[in-house]
Scaffold this motif. Structure first.
Motif, PDB file in Angstrom:
ATOM      1  N   LEU A 295      88.755 -21.692  32.298  1.00  0.00           N
ATOM      2  CA  LEU A 295      88.766 -21.317  30.881  1.00  0.00           C
ATOM      3  C   LEU A 295      88.877 -22.558  29.990  1.00  0.00           C
ATOM      4  CD1 LEU A 295      91.041 -18.136  30.877  1.00  0.00           C
ATOM      5  CD2 LEU A 295      88.553 -18.241  30.725  1.00  0.00           C
ATOM      6  N   VAL A 296      89.708 -23.501  30.392  1.00  0.00           N
ATOM      7  CA  VAL A 296      89.844 -24.741  29.618  1.00  0.00           C
ATOM      8  C   VAL A 296      88.533 -25.519  29.630  1.00  0.00           C
ATOM      9  CG1 VAL A 296      91.075 -26.936  29.481  1.00  0.00           C
ATOM     10  CG2 VAL A 296      92.325 -24.852  30.038  1.00  0.00           C
ATOM     11  N   ILE A 297      87.870 -25.559  30.786  1.00  0.00           N
ATOM     12  CA  ILE A 297      86.584 -26.269  30.888  1.00  0.00           C
ATOM     13  C   ILE A 297      85.537 -25.621  29.987  1.00  0.00           C
ATOM     14  CG2 ILE A 297      84.676 -26.810  32.441  1.00  0.00           C
ATOM     15  CD1 ILE A 297      86.773 -27.117  34.670  1.00  0.00           C
ATOM     16  N   ILE A 298      85.477 -24.287  29.995  1.00  0.00           N
ATOM     17  CA  ILE A 298      84.519 -23.581  29.138  1.00  0.00           C
ATOM     18  C   ILE A 298      84.804 -23.875  27.664  1.00  0.00           C
ATOM     19  CG2 ILE A 298      83.740 -21.309  28.374  1.00  0.00           C
ATOM     20  CD1 ILE A 298      84.144 -20.304  31.212  1.00  0.00           C
ATOM     21  N   ALA A 299      86.086 -23.852  27.287  1.00  0.00           N
ATOM     22  CA  ALA A 299      86.453 -24.076  25.884  1.00  0.00           C
ATOM     23  C   ALA A 299      86.139 -25.500  25.438  1.00  0.00           C
ATOM     24  CB  ALA A 299      87.933 -23.772  25.686  1.00  0.00           C
ATOM     25  N   LEU A 300      86.320 -26.477  26.310  1.00  0.00           N
ATOM     26  CA  LEU A 300      86.150 -27.876  25.917  1.00  0.00           C
ATOM     27  C   LEU A 300      84.708 -28.353  25.994  1.00  0.00           C
ATOM     28  CD1 LEU A 300      89.281 -29.544  27.592  1.00  0.00           C
ATOM     29  CD2 LEU A 300      88.982 -28.888  25.200  1.00  0.00           C
ATOM     30  N   PHE A 301      83.948 -27.865  26.990  1.00  0.00           N
ATOM     31  CA  PHE A 301      82.653 -28.486  27.263  1.00  0.00           C
ATOM     32  C   PHE A 301      81.445 -27.544  27.199  1.00  0.00           C
ATOM     33  CE2 PHE A 301      85.900 -30.715  29.851  1.00  0.00           C
ATOM     34  CZ  PHE A 301      85.870 -31.943  29.197  1.00  0.00           C
ATOM     35  N   ILE A 302      81.672 -26.225  27.281  1.00  0.00           N
ATOM     36  CA  ILE A 302      80.530 -25.328  27.485  1.00  0.00           C
ATOM     37  C   ILE A 302      80.306 -24.385  26.312  1.00  0.00           C
ATOM     38  CG2 ILE A 302      79.588 -23.514  28.963  1.00  0.00           C
ATOM     39  CD1 ILE A 302      81.164 -24.811  31.267  1.00  0.00           C
ATOM     40  N   TYR A 303      81.359 -23.798  25.765  1.00  0.00           N
ATOM     41  CA  TYR A 303      81.214 -22.803  24.708  1.00  0.00           C
ATOM     42  C   TYR A 303      80.500 -23.409  23.508  1.00  0.00           C
ATOM     43  CZ  TYR A 303      82.453 -19.070  21.474  1.00  0.00           C
ATOM     44  OH  TYR A 303      82.404 -18.038  20.577  1.00  0.00           O
ATOM     45  N   PRO A 304      79.549 -22.730  22.880  1.00  0.00           N
ATOM     46  CA  PRO A 304      79.204 -21.308  22.990  1.00  0.00           C
ATOM     47  C   PRO A 304      78.346 -20.927  24.182  1.00  0.00           C
ATOM     48  CG  PRO A 304      77.829 -22.339  21.339  1.00  0.00           C
ATOM     49  CD  PRO A 304      78.801 -23.390  21.799  1.00  0.00           C
ATOM     50  N   PRO A 306      75.531 -21.584  27.696  1.00  0.00           N
ATOM     51  CA  PRO A 306      74.092 -21.731  27.920  1.00  0.00           C
ATOM     52  C   PRO A 306      73.320 -20.509  27.422  1.00  0.00           C
ATOM     53  CG  PRO A 306      75.200 -21.147  29.957  1.00  0.00           C
ATOM     54  CD  PRO A 306      76.277 -21.367  28.938  1.00  0.00           C
ATOM     55  N   GLN A 307      72.027 -20.719  27.209  1.00  0.00           N
ATOM     56  CA  GLN A 307      71.170 -19.644  26.715  1.00  0.00           C
ATOM     57  C   GLN A 307      70.400 -18.960  27.834  1.00  0.00           C
ATOM     58  OE1 GLN A 307      71.402 -18.742  23.511  1.00  0.00           O
ATOM     59  NE2 GLN A 307      72.918 -20.406  23.312  1.00  0.00           N
ATOM     60  N   LYS A 308      70.205 -19.642  28.953  1.00  0.00           N
ATOM     61  CA  LYS A 308      69.446 -19.085  30.057  1.00  0.00           C
ATOM     62  C   LYS A 308      70.361 -18.845  31.255  1.00  0.00           C
ATOM     63  CE  LYS A 308      65.125 -21.347  28.709  1.00  0.00           C
ATOM     64  NZ  LYS A 308      64.024 -22.239  29.136  1.00  0.00           N
ATOM     65  N   LEU A 310      69.817 -19.054  34.470  1.00  0.00           N
ATOM     66  CA  LEU A 310      69.734 -20.071  35.518  1.00  0.00           C
ATOM     67  C   LEU A 310      70.564 -21.297  35.139  1.00  0.00           C
ATOM     68  CD1 LEU A 310      68.640 -21.041  38.177  1.00  0.00           C
ATOM     69  CD2 LEU A 310      66.567 -21.837  36.997  1.00  0.00           C
ATOM     70  N   GLU A 311      70.485 -21.697  33.890  1.00  0.00           N
ATOM     71  CA  GLU A 311      71.300 -22.814  33.421  1.00  0.00           C
ATOM     72  C   GLU A 311      72.786 -22.493  33.552  1.00  0.00           C
ATOM     73  OE1 GLU A 311      72.067 -25.361  29.281  1.00  0.00           O
ATOM     74  OE2 GLU A 311      70.564 -23.751  29.358  1.00  0.00           O
ATOM     75  N   GLY A 312      73.151 -21.270  33.171  1.00  0.00           N
ATOM     76  CA  GLY A 312      74.547 -20.867  33.303  1.00  0.00           C
ATOM     77  C   GLY A 312      75.003 -20.832  34.748  1.00  0.00           C
ATOM     78  N   PHE A 313      74.126 -20.387  35.642  1.00  0.00           N
ATOM     79  CA  PHE A 313      74.489 -20.327  37.062  1.00  0.00           C
ATOM     80  C   PHE A 313      74.718 -21.728  37.625  1.00  0.00           C
ATOM     81  CE2 PHE A 313      73.294 -20.114  41.591  1.00  0.00           C
ATOM     82  CZ  PHE A 313      74.234 -19.200  42.027  1.00  0.00           C
ATOM     83  N   LEU A 314      73.880 -22.687  37.235  1.00  0.00           N
ATOM     84  CA  LEU A 314      74.057 -24.062  37.712  1.00  0.00           C
ATOM     85  C   LEU A 314      75.345 -24.668  37.164  1.00  0.00           C
ATOM     86  CD1 LEU A 314      70.395 -25.385  37.426  1.00  0.00           C
ATOM     87  CD2 LEU A 314      71.610 -24.647  39.475  1.00  0.00           C
TER      88      LEU A 314
END
Length: 386
Positions: A295-304, A306-308, A310-314
């Protein structure tokens, strides 16, 4: 054939691998995105509402193992469960304030620990029927509550009033306790079964498959016959839905069934692996740390996000690989994960001094050692007749 100790370790390792699978499934769903674009989207949609149910079922099993000991380092099991629930509640409310776009499950997790502190003494039969009744009646109560209050589904977070937090945990949140108590009851019931028994393991596989795929297939047939439920309003036509997080009975039965099926498969398969499965085991031994870290990683580096798909899966695979590397290094030097160690650091005021009951103390004092001969009995050895 494995010894009883080896079978016990294999059973625990299988549960650790299942916890790692649940955390990884939630990572894939939370990174997303949730759409129908390509094969990667199918993985996200398949795991949505199933990984979190597996997480709750495993929580019930873990609570059962914890409740088998009346005292843990001088702490009663009720105090241990209440203390861990309090820490999980604070952590869940804090994590919900981060900008990650994820509904944090830890507040409902905490409520389940609070509940477990008072239900661990329930009989096994009552646990099974409570799980069954909750799966059928919980969604009905949820629908009635939505119809009468018209609440919006929002998670509890820091800044809410106590009544808002309680309401979100019980009914109005993304993981309403009136519904999610069913898989937790199921987990507690499973924890009391002989999970090391080979016949039971195979029974979990095929019964879980029947429940999982049967409930999903039933929903598909009902939707084709009766039509899609009206999503603009909350009514009892939603009872035929098996969509992830629909809070409906067929979804609960389907996702709980697949969780039980996966657990049975891992109980059978894990004993046949040696060190190759060690990375998953160590992640499963620190599930709270892994869940919080993603959750911390998503908040700091990823959010909002990926749009695709496959990109999200990688991206999800990269997060999982990072967690595996961290867990391997950490568990090679420490016994518990960082947050798991925090859960075990209970305050001194909860410790109690245990004394044996009076009847046991009298028995210890009265028991002679070595045992005395009976009155009138000769201590000499009788000659053996030739």
């Amino acid at each position: 054939m494995l010894s009883s100790q080896a079978r016990g370790l294999s059973r625990l390792y299988a549960l650790d691998v299942a916890r790692a699978a649940a955390v990884f499934g939630m990572i894939i769903v939370n990174v997303g995105p949730y759409n129908t674009d390509g094969w990667a989207s199918w993985i996200v949609r398949a795991l949505n509402g199933r990984a979190s149910i597996l997480f709750v079922v495993l929580a019930g099993i873990g609570v059962t193992f914890l409740a088998r000991r009346s005292l843990t380092k001088g702490i009663t099991r009720r105090s241990t469960l209440l203390w861990r629930g309090l820490l999980l509640l604070a952590l869940g409310l804090g994590l919900q304030t981060l900008e990650h776009g994820v509904n944090v499950i830890l507040t409902t997790y905490a409520a389940l620990f609070f509940l477990a502190a008072f239900m661990v003494k329930m009989s096994t039969r009552w646990l099974f029927w409570s799980a069954t009744a909750s799966a059928l009646l919980g969604p009905v109560l949820w629908i009635l509550a939505r119809q009468t209050t018209h609440f919006h589904i929002e998670p509890a977070q820091i800044g809410d009033s106590p009544f808002q937090i309680i309401g979100a945990i019980l009914v109005s949140g993304p993981y309403p306790l009136v519904v999610w108590i069913a898989p937790f009851f199921l987990g507690v019931w499973l924890g009391r079964q002989p999970l090391g028994n080979a016949k039971l393991q195979w029974r979990l596989v095929y019964l879980g498959a029947i429940a999982g795929f049967g409930a999903f297939g039933t929903s598909e047939v009902l939707v084709r016959v009766l039509g899609e439920p009206d999503t603009t309003q909350v009514g009892f036509d939603r009872m035929i839905s098996a969509v992830g997080h629909s809070q409906m009975p067929l979804w609960l039965i389907s996702s709980s069934g697949t969780a039980v099926m996966l657990l049975g498969i891992l109980l059978i398969a894990v004993p046949h692996f040696n060190q190759g499965i060690r990375p998953l085991v160590v992640v499963g031994q620190m599930p709270l740390t892994a869940y919080t870290a993603h959750l911390v990683i998503i908040a700091l580096f990823i959010y909002p996000g990926p749009q695709k798909p496959l990109e999200g899966f990688l991206i999800s695979c990269a997060i999982m690989l990072g967690l595996i590397l961290f867990a391997v290094v950490w568990m090679a030097n420490f016994r518990y994960g960082p947050l798991e160690a925090l859960l075990r650091m209970t305050p001194a005021f909860l410790r109690v001094t245990y004394r044996l009951p009076e009847r046991h103390r009298r028995r210890q004092l009265a028991r002679p050692y070595p045992r005395r001969a009976k009155p009138g009995a000769s201590m000499e050895q009788k000659p053996t007749p030739s």
